[in-house]
Design an enzyme around this catalytic site. Sequence first.
Site, PDB file in Angstrom:
ATOM      1  N   ASP A 182       0.923  -0.971   0.067  1.00  0.00           N
ATOM      2  CA  ASP A 182      -0.034  -0.011  -0.089  1.00  0.00           C
ATOM      3  C   ASP A 182       0.879   1.263   0.185  1.00  0.00           C
ATOM      4  OD1 ASP A 182      -2.746   1.349   0.473  1.00  0.00           O
ATOM      5  OD2 ASP A 182      -1.747   1.979   2.313  1.00  0.00           O
ATOM      6  N   GLU A 186       1.546   0.404  -5.008  1.00  0.00           N
ATOM      7  CA  GLU A 186       1.226   1.794  -5.351  1.00  0.00           C
ATOM      8  C   GLU A 186       2.535   2.511  -5.237  1.00  0.00           C
ATOM      9  OE1 GLU A 186      -3.387   2.172  -3.919  1.00  0.00           O
ATOM     10  OE2 GLU A 186      -1.838   2.133  -2.354  1.00  0.00           O
TER      11      GLU A 186
END
Length: 1027
Positions: free
Chosen positions: A614, A651
């Site tokens: 993340d 990400e």
Amino acid sequence: MKPSLNVTLPTESGVPYAAPRDAPSCYPFPPTPKAKFSPEKSSPLFQQKNTHESPLRPHSQFPLSVLETIPMLRLHDLASLSVSQPHFIISFGYKQRRHHCLPRHSPHATKCDLSLHLNARPRRPISSARLFRGLVRAPMAVVGDAVSVTRVHSQEKLEDNLSLSFSRAYWPSKSIISWNVDIGDGSYFLYVSKTAALVVNGAGIKGQDIKVELHEDPSGLPAEVVEKFPHIRGYRAFKLPPDVDVQSLLKCQIAIPGALDELYQYDGPLGAIFTEESIALYLWAPTAQNVRAFIYGDPFASEPLESVQFQEANGVWGAIGPSSWEGCYYVYEVTVYHYSTLRLEKCIVNDPYARGLSADGRRTLLVNLDSDPLKPEDWDNLADEKPSLLSFSDVSLYELHIRDFSATDLTVPLDIRGGYLAFACQDSAGIRHLRKLSYSGLTHVHLLPSFQFASVDDRKENWKFVDATVLEKLPPDSEEQQAQITAIQNEDAYNWGYDPVLWGVPKGSYASNPNGACRTIEFRKMVQALNRIGLRVVMDVVYNHVHGSGPSDQFSVLDKVVPGYYLRRDGDGNINNSTCCNNTASEHYMVERIIVDDLLNWAVKYKVDGFRFDLMGHIMKRTMVRAASELRSLKKVSDGIDGSSIYLYGEGWDFGEVAKNGRGINASQLNLGGTGIGSFNDRIRDAVNGGSPFGDPLQQGFATGLALQPNGHDHGGQANAERMLAISKDHIQVGMAGNLRDFILTNSDGVQVKGSDITTFDGSLVAYAVNPIETVNYVSAHDNQTLFDIVSLKTSMDITVDERCRINHLATSIIALSQGVPFFHAGDEILRSKSLDRDSYNSGDWFNRLDFSYTTNNWGVGLPLKETNEENWHLFQARLADPTFKPQMSHIVAAVENFVSLLQIRYSSPLFRLSTADEIKERVRFHNMGPSSVPGVIVMSIEDGNGGTQGICQLDPKYSLVVVVVNAHPAQISLTIPALQSRSLLLHPVQVSSSDNVVKSSRYEPSTGGFTIPARTTPVFVEPRQT
């Protein structure tokens, strides 16, 4: 005599006192906050004003004078006044308050009076996402000489203006303090209190045990310091006297990175270490003054069995106890100075290296993960049962939330719905669906956070539920469903889980019993069950932030053990929260270490096959490269796992304090080339769908009707819409070629360019990958609307549901047939809807429902939650209320079959999964290019080695050429590709035998190289080899 202040400031017409610093740029695609928290609109984060735009505003209030600091250590901002001393000016810019100084006799200065207030804004303007970042410590102060006197203030007013609240200097190495302030010929001192007794009043700084004079080093900060901490480039360097006992000083405050990393870098054991005779506990806490452990016989015992005093050795506290501790629970009591309270605190805290937990999350379980009772049958042999994976180019990813998978599946026993064990129910609807995808080629299931997070109580008896039978009777565009969900949303069983508390413990709410070792056993059974149906398991990890901070927050762990060290902080010592809350600082050695240790724990002890990071861009590239290296060095013989097959991706967004390498080289898209670590390709997502998730929801893209079937949104006129469509096609083609920097193609203007020459609307490079496995192509994910909802929102309201279903399949086909790693959001293949919810992280089972019986796609279950969707309710209502938007079971079944066909095609030929950049550059070509091309049509060919093809080796024993044609037009098109004339192309046998009669009508004419392609269809043509 009453003290008075004189402040020198530039005139309105004079030269500003400091050159303006750019306010933080608004990055084009900020991430949706994952947990329940978001910055308040009154926060300085949302006040994009730069006070440097004018020399002075009458209401400006500046803390002057003695500046405290603490470092990588970071010391506090003080204001001590004395008479007839050199003065300086402090000014604030956007978000960070910086010190800027003028010489006492500056020609650009005039005299002006103003009152001084250090605390010009609330200490914690954000709920759980607190603004104070960084590295402050105890009562320690770096002092600069203060201001001269002219205006008188009362003693009470003066004392109100003095504070230890901020931290603006850094301690980046054991012998250097850096500080961005200049007081000319004044003196600088470091004040230290062992008992957190420093106070500031009109008489100056009091309560210190030690006062150390600092001397500036004219050579500035060493290169290695600037490399590690680039954000303090340009700060002055002050040397500590060589006879100062730095290690003792660090006990008096909270020290930060540089100094701590240099003095206390540690690679030995941490957490609980089990042997047959004993259990040893180790805690890295170099700034603590004392550490004890309380051992409890059960998770809720009111009194401990014993209190154990730890001993310290070089910053590591430890104790050894009997093996009978196994199965008991414990907490640490850490006595340490905490920057947020300016006091010595006794923090009760879980072990950062916890591997088990009590149901209420307040105590760490002493659990030996190598114990045989914790292993499912044949667990030690699972490495031999893993599905084969020859190359990372063979990976395909299916993103799934553990609770979504089975919470409403009536074929799963009630007591295990929504949990780990649902994956072991081999006859459930969900497992039958996953098995179908696996047999068609899907390789990996990506599970949303399954570590211990804060937002869901692990104790099922505390959960609240809505009555689904009541909600089902409400109108499809009603506000009532979301109102009932909102009323219980923080007390139900649902959250995505991006609010980590303990990274190394499986989440208890997914276990049948959150106490004891049940969560460990059941997590392992889940991994084993998925592996046995041919699916590897990816774990979604969130190392970029933690949920809690401070000495008293129930969910604070790292910030209680070494306050300020683990969290990244700004120029005032406030915790950065650009990720949503409490950003971690992987540029610090022991932060990097706990991240890598945690990954190894999941890989070795739970046999996890991959990791999705993340907000990976907030982690340093060095950390990611180290993690990849250590994971891939794991061996089946010694570690029980083949680490060479562990895939890493995440990400790579570049924003916040880390943007443009602001804290060191970060793991952003543009920095990861050549590492073999994947990052999400938002370029292809936005080109296919239109706009961005944060732009106008009606902006159309390549697949959703841009320029070809307008939806009424103003795209700047037809000519501009056509230009946007052509540029979107360029972006998609680069993505289909693996998003390679050096891939050469002809762009929409007819010019040959590299992928890296093409830019997005904001100037960012479209292509960033060096290898295809570094690109993760996708059109939808858990964030933002589902693909079906995007299509339903952006397409013209006049089209039919049949057409929307074809567009859904068209968008998916682009991802499935591209080079690189394809990523699919669970349910896209069954037309999944969240009733247009753009951020369903806390929207409960109702809006997140998955139906693997294919009966419904969850469209029209009410207006989505007001909190994140209200501004678009007026758009949503018309669509949700229209019964023609809702797919029928026949549409869903057809969508599943079409998705299965795409997987079968992708895995029918290695040409769709080329493993190197050279293979792609040699084989992949795009046709129908340039300004005279047919708009809305992509033609991609992939050539394999053949007897007549010089210089290309043969990869595919079946096909010498494949051709993919993507027709986004709402009508059939015909076009001629001279380069593909006289080939022996046939429609792919999977499509020939499929139930999609539309794709079967696709035609190729070899004499002309002509293709006839139905509306909104992606046929694949193959040239079989001559036998």
